[in-house]
Design a protein around this motif. Structure first.
Motif, PDB file in Angstrom:
ATOM      1  N   VAL A   1       2.171   8.584   5.365  1.00 24.15           N
ATOM      2  CA  VAL A   1       1.343   9.621   5.994  1.00 24.15           C
ATOM      3  C   VAL A   1       1.300  10.886   5.154  1.00 24.15           C
ATOM      4  N   GLU A   2       0.245  11.643   5.358  1.00 26.78           N
ATOM      5  CA  GLU A   2       0.114  12.982   4.799  1.00 26.78           C
ATOM      6  C   GLU A   2       0.309  13.963   5.948  1.00 26.78           C
TER       7      GLU A   2
ATOM      8  N   LYS B   1      -1.780  12.360   9.016  1.00 28.78           N
ATOM      9  CA  LYS B   1      -2.902  11.463   8.764  1.00 28.78           C
ATOM     10  C   LYS B   1      -2.422  10.299   7.915  1.00 28.78           C
ATOM     11  N   ALA B   2      -2.835   9.100   8.285  1.00 32.64           N
ATOM     12  CA  ALA B   2      -2.446   7.927   7.506  1.00 32.64           C
ATOM     13  C   ALA B   2      -2.876   8.103   6.062  1.00 32.64           C
ATOM     14  N   CYS B   3      -1.974   7.810   5.147  1.00 32.62           N
ATOM     15  CA  CYS B   3      -2.226   8.008   3.728  1.00 32.62           C
ATOM     16  C   CYS B   3      -2.807   6.741   3.110  1.00 32.62           C
ATOM     17  N   PRO B   4      -3.916   6.837   2.384  1.00 31.08           N
ATOM     18  CA  PRO B   4      -4.490   5.645   1.755  1.00 31.08           C
ATOM     19  C   PRO B   4      -3.603   5.137   0.615  1.00 31.08           C
TER      20      PRO B   4
ATOM     21  N   ASP C   1       0.222   0.033   8.428  1.00 32.65           N
ATOM     22  CA  ASP C   1      -0.072   0.889   9.574  1.00 32.65           C
ATOM     23  C   ASP C   1      -0.990   2.034   9.140  1.00 32.65           C
ATOM     24  N   ILE C   2      -2.191   2.102   9.707  1.00 36.15           N
ATOM     25  CA  ILE C   2      -3.145   3.148   9.340  1.00 36.15           C
ATOM     26  C   ILE C   2      -3.382   4.132  10.491  1.00 36.15           C
ATOM     27  N   THR C   3      -2.407   4.248  11.403  1.00 36.42           N
ATOM     28  CA  THR C   3      -2.533   5.125  12.567  1.00 36.42           C
ATOM     29  C   THR C   3      -2.132   6.553  12.223  1.00 36.42           C
ATOM     30  N   SER C   4      -2.906   7.524  12.662  1.00 36.18           N
ATOM     31  CA  SER C   4      -2.572   8.929  12.457  1.00 36.18           C
ATOM     32  C   SER C   4      -1.750   9.456  13.630  1.00 36.18           C
TER      33      SER C   4
ATOM     34  N   THR D   1       3.092   8.439  16.524  1.00 38.13           N
ATOM     35  CA  THR D   1       4.011   9.387  15.915  1.00 38.13           C
ATOM     36  C   THR D   1       4.236   8.905  14.492  1.00 38.13           C
ATOM     37  N   ILE D   2       4.905   9.707  13.685  1.00 45.40           N
ATOM     38  CA  ILE D   2       5.132   9.286  12.291  1.00 45.40           C
ATOM     39  C   ILE D   2       6.079   8.096  12.258  1.00 45.40           C
ATOM     40  N   GLU D   3       7.263   8.256  12.850  1.00 44.45           N
ATOM     41  CA  GLU D   3       8.158   7.119  13.009  1.00 44.45           C
ATOM     42  C   GLU D   3       7.648   6.275  14.167  1.00 44.45           C
TER      43      GLU D   3
END
Length: 319
Positions: A268-269, A277-280, A307-310, A315-317
């Motif tokens: 994530v960013e 935001k999910a990081c490409p 996992d492409i969820t923001s 959540t991040i974790e």
């Protein structure tokens, strides 16, 4: 007004001296930027009256104990190492619910710190608690997103007085403090790691076996993403890791049927951890991660997903 890390350091050291007085303190050190900054601030404020305590829970990153000792030496910290693998594995046996995990881990940490504090004749416990920790843990009218082990996971009764010098800061600010303190970039720019460790990157019961699997999967994901960023194939994410799912799927190992776990890769960013935001990740990098995980952990894992969820809605974790 822009955040001034030098001014914050002076004020924090003064406040720590005022709070602890002539007493002694221990400080919980995990190796992350938050706890390391806290340990250095308290060390500068209290000198020999402060001891840094690292508890190896069995849910740490690969080679983390060795790295912690190196960080402590570079930061001139008085470090005490406690091996608590068996205590944590035993306490989490049969536990699958995330909030219960976090609260058990939080209490276990405190009981270990209380014992260490008694031996050190200390009455204060330093923690690297940040603003997102207590915000997400809920208080007053706030909803509980998840109980951070160092806030919502704390037991109601404890024999130590908390010292939390970075409690009002966000991650970007504590990094600036770390840099101003003269810490190496590998410390102040280190990616976040959850206080409960790999236990919350294992969906379901956090067994010894599963801890070993996700530890290796995380190391592989980190190595490949860091290599790709260094080679200019992608930007370095704010946080990146692997998660072990509690389901098994059918696969092929050699010419035989296999039935293995699924690992999810997450990157994530973010700026302060409150949103993300999910990081490409380039397809070729994901392919390398997948190939390595399924090859090096072939006895355990046969499927890797991304996992492409923001945040929100996730959540991040994962827990």
């Amino acid at each position: 007004m822009a955040f001034n890390p030098e001014k914050f350091i002076d004020e924090a050291i003064s406040e720590i001296k005022k709070q602890v007085g002539g007493g002694k303190a221990i400080v919980a050190m995990s190796g992350g930027v938050d706890s390391t900054v806290t340990a250095v601030l308290m060390g500068r404020a209290l000198g020999k009256n402060c001891a840094a305590i690292f508890v190896d829970t069995g849910y740490m990153r690969k080679n983390e104990p060795e790295r912690i000792k190196e960080i402590a030496a570079k930061s001139q910290l008085n470090l005490r190492f406690i091996d608590a693998h068996e205590e944590f594995y035993s306490a989490l046996k049969g536990i699958v619910e995330p909030e219960q995990k976090r609260k058990i881990i939080g209490e276990k940490f405190i009981r270990i710190f209380e014992k260490a504090a008694k031996e050190e004749k200390a009455a204060f416990l330093g923690q690297g608690t940040l603003a997102p920790d207590w915000i997400e843990s809920g208080s007053g009218l706030r909803a509980t997103i998840k109980s951070h082990h160092n806030v919502g996971g704390l037991p109601k009764e404890m024999n130590l007085t908390l010292v939390e010098p970075v409690r009002e800061l966000y991650k970007d600010e504590v990094r600036k403090v770390g840099k101003a303190l003269g810490l190496p970039e590998l410390i102040y720019n280190r990616q976040p790691f959850p206080g409960p460790g790999l236990a919350v990157r294992i969906m379901g019961e956090a067994t010894r076996e599963k801890a070993g699997i996700v530890r290796e999967a995380c190391a592989i994901a980190e190595e490949e993403i860091e290599r790709a960023a260094k080679e200019g194939k992608m930007l370095m994410p704010w946080q990146y890791f692997a998660v072990l799912l509690p389901i098994k799927t059918v696969g092929v190992l050699g010419d035989a049927r296999a039935y293995g776990y699924t690992v999810a890769v997450r990157a994530v960013e973010s700026f302060d951890g409150m949103t993300a935001k999910a990081c490409p990740i380039p397809p070729e990098v994901l392919e390398k991660i997948s190939n390595r995980i399924t090859r090096e952990l072939k006895e355990h894992v046969n499927r890797v997903v991304y996992d492409i969820t923001s945040k929100p809605p996730g959540t991040i974790e994962w827990e």
